[in-house]
Scaffold this motif. Structure first.
Motif, mmCIF file in Angstrom:
data_model
loop_
_atom_site.group_PDB
_atom_site.id
_atom_site.type_symbol
_atom_site.label_atom_id
_atom_site.label_comp_id
_atom_site.label_asym_id
_atom_site.label_seq_id
_atom_site.Cartn_x
_atom_site.Cartn_y
_atom_site.Cartn_z
ATOM 1 N N ALA A 71 51.688 37.571 41.175
ATOM 2 C CA ALA A 71 50.528 36.960 41.835
ATOM 3 C C ALA A 71 49.433 37.992 42.082
ATOM 4 C CB ALA A 71 50.954 36.298 43.141
ATOM 5 N N ARG A 72 49.818 39.209 42.443
ATOM 6 C CA ARG A 72 48.819 40.250 42.678
ATOM 7 C C ARG A 72 48.137 40.643 41.369
ATOM 8 N NH1 ARG A 72 50.702 45.086 46.290
ATOM 9 N NH2 ARG A 72 50.422 43.409 47.810
ATOM 10 N N ARG A 73 48.888 40.725 40.304
ATOM 11 C CA ARG A 73 48.291 41.047 39.005
ATOM 12 C C ARG A 73 47.247 40.002 38.607
ATOM 13 N NH1 ARG A 73 50.838 44.797 35.850
ATOM 14 N NH2 ARG A 73 52.747 45.690 36.718
ATOM 15 N N PHE A 74 47.519 38.746 38.971
ATOM 16 C CA PHE A 74 46.566 37.689 38.647
ATOM 17 C C PHE A 74 45.368 37.722 39.589
ATOM 18 C CE2 PHE A 74 44.795 33.463 39.200
ATOM 19 C CZ PHE A 74 44.562 33.080 37.892
ATOM 20 N N MET A 75 45.643 37.829 40.893
ATOM 21 C CA MET A 75 44.597 37.661 41.890
ATOM 22 C C MET A 75 43.624 38.828 41.949
ATOM 23 S SD MET A 75 44.369 34.822 43.396
ATOM 24 C CE MET A 75 43.248 35.390 44.685
ATOM 25 N N GLY A 76 44.079 40.039 41.686
ATOM 26 C CA GLY A 76 43.186 41.191 41.814
ATOM 27 C C GLY A 76 41.913 41.056 40.991
ATOM 28 N N PRO A 77 42.026 40.973 39.660
ATOM 29 C CA PRO A 77 40.813 40.841 38.836
ATOM 30 C C PRO A 77 40.042 39.548 39.119
ATOM 31 C CG PRO A 77 42.690 41.516 37.502
ATOM 32 C CD PRO A 77 43.238 41.131 38.829
ATOM 33 N N PHE A 78 40.781 38.457 39.393
ATOM 34 C CA PHE A 78 40.081 37.199 39.656
ATOM 35 C C PHE A 78 39.260 37.284 40.941
ATOM 36 C CE2 PHE A 78 39.907 33.150 41.921
ATOM 37 C CZ PHE A 78 39.126 32.434 41.032
ATOM 38 N N ALA A 79 39.845 37.815 42.000
ATOM 39 C CA ALA A 79 39.145 37.886 43.284
ATOM 40 C C ALA A 79 37.893 38.754 43.181
ATOM 41 C CB ALA A 79 40.083 38.432 44.359
ATOM 42 N N PRO A 225 37.619 28.771 45.058
ATOM 43 C CA PRO A 225 38.137 28.533 43.702
ATOM 44 C C PRO A 225 38.609 27.081 43.572
ATOM 45 C CG PRO A 225 39.130 30.491 44.699
ATOM 46 C CD PRO A 225 38.421 29.763 45.788
ATOM 47 N N ARG A 226 38.201 26.426 42.509
ATOM 48 C CA ARG A 226 38.643 25.050 42.274
ATOM 49 C C ARG A 226 40.079 25.055 41.769
ATOM 50 N NH1 ARG A 226 33.104 23.902 39.131
ATOM 51 N NH2 ARG A 226 33.476 26.115 38.768
ATOM 52 N N GLN A 227 40.910 24.242 42.411
ATOM 53 C CA GLN A 227 42.333 24.230 42.122
ATOM 54 C C GLN A 227 42.660 23.204 41.032
ATOM 55 O OE1 GLN A 227 44.476 26.483 43.580
ATOM 56 N NE2 GLN A 227 42.517 27.279 44.321
ATOM 57 N N PRO A 228 43.731 23.435 40.272
ATOM 58 C CA PRO A 228 44.127 22.439 39.269
ATOM 59 C C PRO A 228 44.590 21.151 39.933
ATOM 60 C CG PRO A 228 45.780 24.182 39.449
ATOM 61 C CD PRO A 228 44.610 24.619 40.276
ATOM 62 N N VAL A 229 44.372 20.065 39.232
ATOM 63 C CA VAL A 229 44.775 18.738 39.706
ATOM 64 C C VAL A 229 45.973 18.291 38.880
ATOM 65 C CG1 VAL A 229 44.052 16.334 39.969
ATOM 66 C CG2 VAL A 229 42.437 18.184 40.449
ATOM 67 N N GLY A 230 47.113 18.124 39.525
ATOM 68 C CA GLY A 230 48.338 17.741 38.840
ATOM 69 C C GLY A 230 48.531 16.240 38.774
ATOM 70 N N ASP A 231 49.670 15.832 38.250
ATOM 71 C CA ASP A 231 49.957 14.408 38.100
ATOM 72 C C ASP A 231 49.903 13.680 39.432
ATOM 73 O OD1 ASP A 231 50.365 14.724 35.356
ATOM 74 O OD2 ASP A 231 52.528 15.040 35.585
ATOM 75 N N ALA A 232 50.535 14.253 40.451
ATOM 76 C CA ALA A 232 50.577 13.582 41.747
ATOM 77 C C ALA A 232 49.175 13.408 42.314
ATOM 78 C CB ALA A 232 51.455 14.368 42.719
ATOM 79 N N LEU A 572 36.624 18.757 37.871
ATOM 80 C CA LEU A 572 35.299 19.117 38.371
ATOM 81 C C LEU A 572 34.863 20.500 37.903
ATOM 82 C CD1 LEU A 572 35.457 17.742 42.033
ATOM 83 C CD2 LEU A 572 34.968 16.551 39.895
ATOM 84 N N GLY A 573 35.509 21.018 36.864
ATOM 85 C CA GLY A 573 35.190 22.348 36.371
ATOM 86 C C GLY A 573 36.163 23.375 36.922
ATOM 87 N N SER A 574 36.144 24.547 36.315
ATOM 88 C CA SER A 574 37.105 25.583 36.708
ATOM 89 C C SER A 574 36.421 26.928 36.852
ATOM 90 C CB SER A 574 38.224 25.694 35.671
ATOM 91 O OG SER A 574 39.125 26.726 36.022
ATOM 92 N N ASP A 575 36.933 27.719 37.783
ATOM 93 C CA ASP A 575 36.490 29.101 37.946
ATOM 94 C C ASP A 575 37.368 30.062 37.164
ATOM 95 O OD1 ASP A 575 34.464 28.632 40.210
ATOM 96 O OD2 ASP A 575 36.281 27.663 40.941
ATOM 97 N N PHE A 576 38.423 29.545 36.525
ATOM 98 C CA PHE A 576 39.343 30.361 35.741
ATOM 99 C C PHE A 576 38.966 30.307 34.266
ATOM 100 C CE2 PHE A 576 42.133 28.609 39.214
ATOM 101 C CZ PHE A 576 42.191 29.778 39.958
ATOM 102 N N THR A 577 39.171 31.394 33.565
ATOM 103 C CA THR A 577 39.022 31.389 32.114
ATOM 104 C C THR A 577 40.155 30.560 31.501
ATOM 105 O OG1 THR A 577 40.418 33.332 31.792
ATOM 106 C CG2 THR A 577 38.054 33.721 32.237
ATOM 107 N N GLU A 578 40.068 30.284 30.219
ATOM 108 C CA GLU A 578 41.130 29.510 29.549
ATOM 109 C C GLU A 578 42.475 30.235 29.655
ATOM 110 O OE1 GLU A 578 40.277 28.281 25.598
ATOM 111 O OE2 GLU A 578 38.370 27.337 26.118
ATOM 112 N N VAL A 579 42.454 31.539 29.494
ATOM 113 C CA VAL A 579 43.693 32.306 29.617
ATOM 114 C C VAL A 579 44.228 32.208 31.037
ATOM 115 C CG1 VAL A 579 44.709 34.621 29.533
ATOM 116 C CG2 VAL A 579 43.148 33.874 27.731
ATOM 117 N N GLU A 580 43.342 32.308 32.022
ATOM 118 C CA GLU A 580 43.771 32.223 33.418
ATOM 119 C C GLU A 580 44.308 30.838 33.756
ATOM 120 O OE1 GLU A 580 40.918 35.634 35.464
ATOM 121 O OE2 GLU A 580 40.211 33.560 35.285
#
Length: 651
Positions: A71-79, A225-232, A572-580
């Protein structure tokens, strides 16, 4: 005379010179909080025990601290990209997290960033449980003697817009003066990044006593950050959208569930055929549901909706752009009465079109795209948005009850809760051990308003289950040791398995309705408890169709619509890249499978046996694991490769 400053330390010195020794500082919630000014003030006061200070505020936004591991590896560059390397973290928030506020400094909040302060004794002790509309009165009771706020400015800074936060400042000043206290010292910090909103949000600069315009560089605004929307979440949003009546009024909360609802409403209006297909797949009988027949509809929006919500967010942007949010209101009761009963003249309608507004809010918060949208509004759209006092938005009896009843016809109030009981109480803000997760905010206001308005309905969203320690738990409980919304205000509840209409119903019918939207694994035990507690007849048999209320069946039902783009991960759009975005799915998959010791061991074993797959290299590089060093990194890389492969296959 208004004093103007560029240097923050000089401004703080001027504030302290004009204030008594004991400081009672008010600051807006969310975006309107001037971080740099508050940090300069905190630094000065923390070093001087002779100047005791209490800060009264809410929703102190702070970039989330990254947990260890992947999680830290992901969040550092994103934040760093999302918030900026120079984002001014609030010093008092960092101290609160460590229970390290000096003894002469106190922070009292009525709404906390969700879950952020569960471990802070100082934050938990000084939390104030208040309805949003009661905060101004509480500030007057506390004797607030200074209010600081971030503002937008016109070209020559002679006019200032409270912009993101008209919610409490005006109400608080009026309440403080009405209580016999001196008018508080009003301090504005100009932020050129803050969008300008006009109308009732604007004051002359000399309304403030001190105006600070710090020099560049100016840190970015805090963007959620906009969160993903799952099935539920998609299922809940779709069910909820069928409860909205054309020509009505809309209030929504924030988060993935609100995003899903707004996506469903936009889909209903712009591609009604696709909308009906996905609803039919979810529930072929939905159109005949009594609540849908009585309160909602499936047709596109001929008249459009009026938005009246304490918070303006990303979802409202989508609804404006899609043409859903366009029913205008004016502050003229006779005209609104004629519009509602169909007797409005052409002149009336021209006036409504010219002067009316289609969206009222008390504060706003969202993504950087959302702020860019607000900056770039054309004049007509900007005039259609009115920033109001929270006393005007969140209740009927704040200013002009008769007018507000006319404006808020067919009100639909959609909010989220964490848990609900089978008898209709809601748990939204805290845990049964007394710790506060977030706060009541405006939820009680809107639930009560729904009951007070003819044709109004309140709907509370919740996911049917949660994962805790690697084990699934039901969010529909028989009972719970904390309540936010009492059962006598029960109305509509929505999970991914449908709609439960509890309004006015006896307890037995409530139990049956709530069991009918419960995960199939937990419904039998819920019914057994109800029988034991004499709330359900002994011969009630669980309908066979409830056995289909499973995560697997829901995923199967929605899979075609996920694949064809009808129900995207980020509607509603994403703040993450496709890889992210791939990494977000993979990390969520790992989190769900490593919550228990047994699950963690099984997942690590599967990862060690997994050889990776094609297409992983870019994601591994983003996480700085393309060339792992040491045993720990090699295991992390294997875990990530496994999760990427599994989520790619299922996505």
């Amino acid at each position: 005379m208004t004093l103007r400053f560029e240097d923050l330390d000089t401004a703080v010195a001027a504030m302290l010179a004009r204030l008594p020794p004991a400081l009672h500082i008010g600051a807006p919630l969310g975006l309107g909080k001037p971080h740099r000014l508050l940090n300069a003030l905190y630094a000065r006061v923390a070093a001087d025990p002779a100047r005791p200070m209490t800060l009264y505020t809410a929703l102190s936004l702070d970039p989330p601290p990254a947990p260890p591991g992947l999680a830290r590896r992901f969040m550092g560059p994103f934040a760093e990209r999302q918030f900026g390397a120079d984002f001014p973290r609030l010093a008092y928030v960092e101290a609160l997290r460590r229970d390290a506020l000096p003894a002469h400094v106190s922070v009292e909040e009525f709404y906390l960033q969700s879950g952020a302060m569960l471990g802070s004794a100082q934050a938990q002790r000084r939390y104030a449980s208040l309805n949003y509309t009661h905060v101004a009165r509480a500030l007057a009771d506390r004797g607030v003697n200074c209010i600081v706020q971030k503002v937008a400015a016109n070209a020559d800074a002679t006019r200032l817009s409270l912009s993101s936060n008209t919610d409490l400042t005006f109400d608080a000043v009026d309440a403080i003066v009405a209580a016999g206290h001196p008018r508080p010292l009003l301090v504005a910090e100009i932020d050129p990044h803050l969008p300008w909103l006009d109308g009732t949000a604007v004051v002359d600069a000399d309304w403030f006593d001190l105006v600070i315009a710090p020099p560049a560089p100016h840190p970015k605004l805090f963007a959620l950050p906009r969160q993903p929307v799952g099935d539920a979440q998609h299922a809940i949003g779709l069910y909820a959208s069928a409860l909205v009546r054309d020509g009505g009024t809309l209030q929504i909360g924030i988060g993935a569930l609100a995003d899903a609802l707004c996506h469903a409403l936009a889909l209903r209006h712009t591609d009604n055929a696709a909308y009906r297909r996905v609803l039919h797949a979810l529930d072929p009988t939905l159109q005949a549901h009594p609540a849908v027949r009585a309160s909602g509809g499936l047709e596109p929006f001929g008249q459009g909706l009026y938005g009246c919500s304490e918070m303006i967010n990303e979802g409202f942007r989508r609804l404006v752009d899609a043409g859903v949010l366009r029913r205008k209101v004016v502050d003229k009761a006779p005209l609104m009465r004629r519009v509602n009963d169909g007797s409005a003249s052409p002149l009336d309608l021209d006036l409504l079109d010219r002067d009316g507004q289609f969206l009222h809010g008390a504060f706003y918060l969202g993504s950087q795209d959302f702020y860019d949208w607000l900056h770039g509004l054309d004049d007509a759209t900007r005039r259609g948005i009115g920033m109001k006092r929270v006393s005007e938005v969140n209740e009927l009896y704040g200013l002009d009850e008769g007018l507000e009843r006319l404006q808020r016809r067919d009100g639909r109030f959609f909010n989220t809760c964490m848990m609900a009981t089978a008898l209709g109480a809601a748990v939204s803000d805290g845990l049964e051990d007394g710790r506060v997760v977030s706060g009541v905010g405006g939820q009680y206001n809107f639930v009560a308003m729904a009951h007070a308005l003819p044709g109004g309905r309140s709907a509370l969203f919740l996911r049917a289950t949660r994962e805790s320690g690697g084990k699934a738990e039901s969010n529909i409980r028989w009972n719970y040791g904390h309540t936010t919304i009492p059962r006598h205000l029960r109305d509509l509840y929505i999970t991914e398995y449908g709609i439960a209409d509890l309004r006015g119903q006896p307890d037995e019918d409530c139990v049956i309705a709530m069991a009918g939207i419960t995960d199939a694994r937990f419904a039998p035990a819920l019914l057994d408890t109800a029988r034991r507690e004499r709330k359900l007849r002994g011969d009630f048999a669980m309908p066979a169709e409830w056995s289909a209320h499973t995560r697997e069946r829901l995923a199967e039902t929605l899979a075609p619509f996920r694949r064809d783009g009808t129900l995207p991960d980020y509607p509603l759009g994403s703040d993450f890249t496709e890889v992210e975005q791939r990494l977000v799915r993979a990390l969520a998959w790992l989190q769900a499978r490593t919550g228990s010791r047994r699950g963690k061991l099984a997942t690590v074993a599967a990862a060690l046996a997994h050889g990776g797959g094609p297409g992983d290299d870019e994601a591994l590089a983003r996480m700085d694991l393309a060339a792992p060093r040491g045993i720990g990194e090699r295991i992390e890389a294997r875990l990530l490769r496994l999760a990427l492969a599994r989520t790619q296959a299922s996505g």
